[in-house]
Design a protein around this motif. Structure first.
Motif, PDB file in Angstrom:
ATOM      1  N   ILE A 198      50.043  40.228  34.532  1.00 47.52           N
ATOM      2  CA  ILE A 198      48.900  40.282  35.456  1.00 47.52           C
ATOM      3  C   ILE A 198      49.397  40.337  36.897  1.00 47.52           C
ATOM      4  CG2 ILE A 198      46.862  39.036  36.266  1.00 47.52           C
ATOM      5  CD1 ILE A 198      46.695  37.773  33.467  1.00 47.52           C
ATOM      6  N   HIS A 199      48.818  41.230  37.685  1.00 56.10           N
ATOM      7  CA  HIS A 199      49.225  41.376  39.095  1.00 56.10           C
ATOM      8  C   HIS A 199      47.983  41.309  39.987  1.00 56.10           C
ATOM      9  CE1 HIS A 199      53.247  42.474  37.748  1.00 56.10           C
ATOM     10  NE2 HIS A 199      52.683  43.328  36.904  1.00 56.10           N
ATOM     11  N   ASN A 200      47.270  40.219  39.881  1.00 59.33           N
ATOM     12  CA  ASN A 200      46.054  40.040  40.677  1.00 59.33           C
ATOM     13  C   ASN A 200      46.329  39.128  41.869  1.00 59.33           C
ATOM     14  OD1 ASN A 200      46.469  37.676  39.262  1.00 59.33           O
ATOM     15  ND2 ASN A 200      44.329  37.391  38.667  1.00 59.33           N
ATOM     16  N   HIS A 234      46.274  30.713  50.865  1.00 63.10           N
ATOM     17  CA  HIS A 234      47.521  31.082  50.189  1.00 63.10           C
ATOM     18  C   HIS A 234      47.133  31.632  48.819  1.00 63.10           C
ATOM     19  CE1 HIS A 234      51.907  30.561  49.207  1.00 63.10           C
ATOM     20  NE2 HIS A 234      51.389  30.634  47.977  1.00 63.10           N
ATOM     21  N   ASP A 235      46.959  32.935  48.737  1.00 59.93           N
ATOM     22  CA  ASP A 235      46.499  33.540  47.492  1.00 59.93           C
ATOM     23  C   ASP A 235      47.641  33.681  46.492  1.00 59.93           C
ATOM     24  OD1 ASP A 235      44.138  33.707  48.842  1.00 59.93           O
ATOM     25  OD2 ASP A 235      44.231  35.864  49.194  1.00 59.93           O
ATOM     26  N   MET A 236      47.278  33.599  45.211  1.00 62.24           N
ATOM     27  CA  MET A 236      48.272  33.659  44.145  1.00 62.24           C
ATOM     28  C   MET A 236      47.786  34.561  43.026  1.00 62.24           C
ATOM     29  SD  MET A 236      49.487  29.689  43.691  1.00 62.24           S
ATOM     30  CE  MET A 236      47.805  29.133  43.448  1.00 62.24           C
ATOM     31  N   SER A 237      48.746  35.106  42.288  1.00 61.65           N
ATOM     32  CA  SER A 237      48.409  35.767  41.031  1.00 61.65           C
ATOM     33  C   SER A 237      48.285  34.691  39.952  1.00 61.65           C
ATOM     34  CB  SER A 237      49.500  36.765  40.643  1.00 61.65           C
ATOM     35  OG  SER A 237      50.710  36.089  40.331  1.00 61.65           O
ATOM     36  N   THR A 238      47.701  35.067  38.819  1.00 61.79           N
ATOM     37  CA  THR A 238      47.612  34.117  37.710  1.00 61.79           C
ATOM     38  C   THR A 238      48.991  33.660  37.251  1.00 61.79           C
ATOM     39  OG1 THR A 238      45.483  35.023  36.988  1.00 61.79           O
ATOM     40  CG2 THR A 238      46.758  33.791  35.351  1.00 61.79           C
ATOM     41  N   LEU A 263      44.807  42.625  26.998  1.00 65.27           N
ATOM     42  CA  LEU A 263      44.048  41.382  27.169  1.00 65.27           C
ATOM     43  C   LEU A 263      42.548  41.676  27.239  1.00 65.27           C
ATOM     44  CD1 LEU A 263      46.266  39.595  29.853  1.00 65.27           C
ATOM     45  CD2 LEU A 263      46.179  39.110  27.411  1.00 65.27           C
ATOM     46  N   ARG A 264      42.187  42.734  27.950  1.00 60.07           N
ATOM     47  CA  ARG A 264      40.774  43.065  28.074  1.00 60.07           C
ATOM     48  C   ARG A 264      40.196  43.527  26.743  1.00 60.07           C
ATOM     49  NH1 ARG A 264      41.547  45.770  34.060  1.00 60.07           N
ATOM     50  NH2 ARG A 264      41.081  43.847  35.227  1.00 60.07           N
ATOM     51  N   THR A 280      42.443  37.933  34.909  1.00 58.92           N
ATOM     52  CA  THR A 280      43.111  39.182  35.274  1.00 58.92           C
ATOM     53  C   THR A 280      42.613  39.793  36.577  1.00 58.92           C
ATOM     54  OG1 THR A 280      41.535  40.500  33.969  1.00 58.92           O
ATOM     55  CG2 THR A 280      43.532  39.723  32.846  1.00 58.92           C
ATOM     56  N   GLY A 281      41.378  39.485  36.971  1.00 57.22           N
ATOM     57  CA  GLY A 281      40.811  40.094  38.164  1.00 57.22           C
ATOM     58  C   GLY A 281      41.209  39.375  39.439  1.00 57.22           C
TER      59      GLY A 281
END
Length: 315
Positions: A198-200, A234-238, A263-264, A280-281
């Protein structure tokens, strides 16, 4: 500095933490709770179920500011036969009744804990939600929060009651429940998680950062009349969140690079599409307006917030 501060939902996740923090600063706190069960904070006043007929007036005696944390919260698999009506009864009609009673009893300011769900469920790369983003709630909970905000502004326009709206994203901290608790338990057990592909980017908010912001909103002259978005900035990916949780627990992060499309597909086959989309979003927040208006910087880092959150978690 404000006088007595009433906190609705004072025995909840945010309300209890806010009561504790305010009292540590020597503030006079009036905890407002629905019932006397669940070990409410000392000095609590019981108001009963929240709705259009809640008897707020006696509970607001000698109160200068109300922080409205209580709400009918978003729940998965809602079993109410009329979820929209249930959300409106508590979150819209109950909030309006509180504001009317607050104005009538001489309360100066009402700080409303709304939700980022007012804006929607996801953002696109380079387009985070910001203070002027057009509201577009996607579910009954988000819609009720948006309607509650509009009800508050209508009361303010006719009474002079000061309103401050705060829209937080997912809040984590000691006592976090639901999906966040489930994710922590998976990490604590050392389970391999198929989330490495995942690259969200997602904005979260540590409980300590939310309570700090709410405390500022109680007194700050510039907060009146504002709608303020909040995050840890501070945003992060899952996968980054999972690694952060694992590091806070002193455990390895076991991530498998499963394609997001798989996954979807699994989500559609199992009826878990909303949960998969949250994992994922992307959902990002620009807090530039909040920083500018209040000169506010989140005092807790993500690492500090996660460390506090996982202290009592067992696999």
């Amino acid at each position: 500095m404000a006088g007595a501060i009433a906190i609705t939902g004072a025995n909840g996740f945010v309300g209890r933490a806010l009561c504790t923090s305010l009292r540590a600063q020597g503030r006079t706190v009036v905890p407002l709770v629905r019932t006397a069960e669940s070990s409410p904070p000392d000095g609590s006043r019981v108001v009963g179920d929240i709705g259009p007929d809640t008897p707020w007036s006696d509970a607001l005696k000698d109160v200068d500011c109300v922080v409205h944390c209580a709400a009918r919260v978003h729940v998965m698999h809602d079993k109410d036969p009329d979820p929209q009506g249930a959300f409106r009864r508590v979150n819209v009609d109950g909030t309006r009744a509180l504001a009317v009673a607050a104005a009538a009893t001489g309360v100066r300011r009402l700080v409303f804990v709304s939700s980022l769900k007012v804006h929607g469920e996801q953002t696109f790369p380079g387009a985070p939600f910001h203070a002027k983003s057009v509201p577009a709630p996607q579910d009954a909970y988000g819609q009720s929060k948006w309607e509650a905000e509009q009800a508050l502004w209508a009361v303010a326009a006719t009474t002079g009651l000061e309103i401050v709206v705060v829209r937080p994203p997912l809040v984590y901290g000691p006592g976090a429940k639901a999906n966040f608790l489930r994710l922590m338990q998976w990490v604590a057990r050392g389970l391999p998680l198929p989330l490495g592909g995942i690259h969200n980017r997602r904005s979260l908010l540590a409980l300590g950062n939310l309570t700090d912001l709410l405390q500022i909103c109680i007194d700050h002259p510039a907060a009146a009349g504002q709608t303020l978005l909040a995050s840890d900035d501070h945003d992060m990916s899952t996968p980054e969140l999972i690694r952060g949780l694992a590091a806070a627990m002193g455990r390895p992060a076991r991530l498998l690079p499963v394609p997001v499309s798989w996954l979807r597909l699994a989500g559609r086959l199992t009826g878990q599409t909303p949960q998969i989309e949250r994992l994922t979003g992307s959902l990002q927040v620009d807090i530039g307006h909040t920083r500018e208006v209040l000169s506010w910087t989140p005092p807790w880092t993500v690492q500090q917030g996660l460390k506090l959150t996982v202290q009592d978690v067992k696999g």
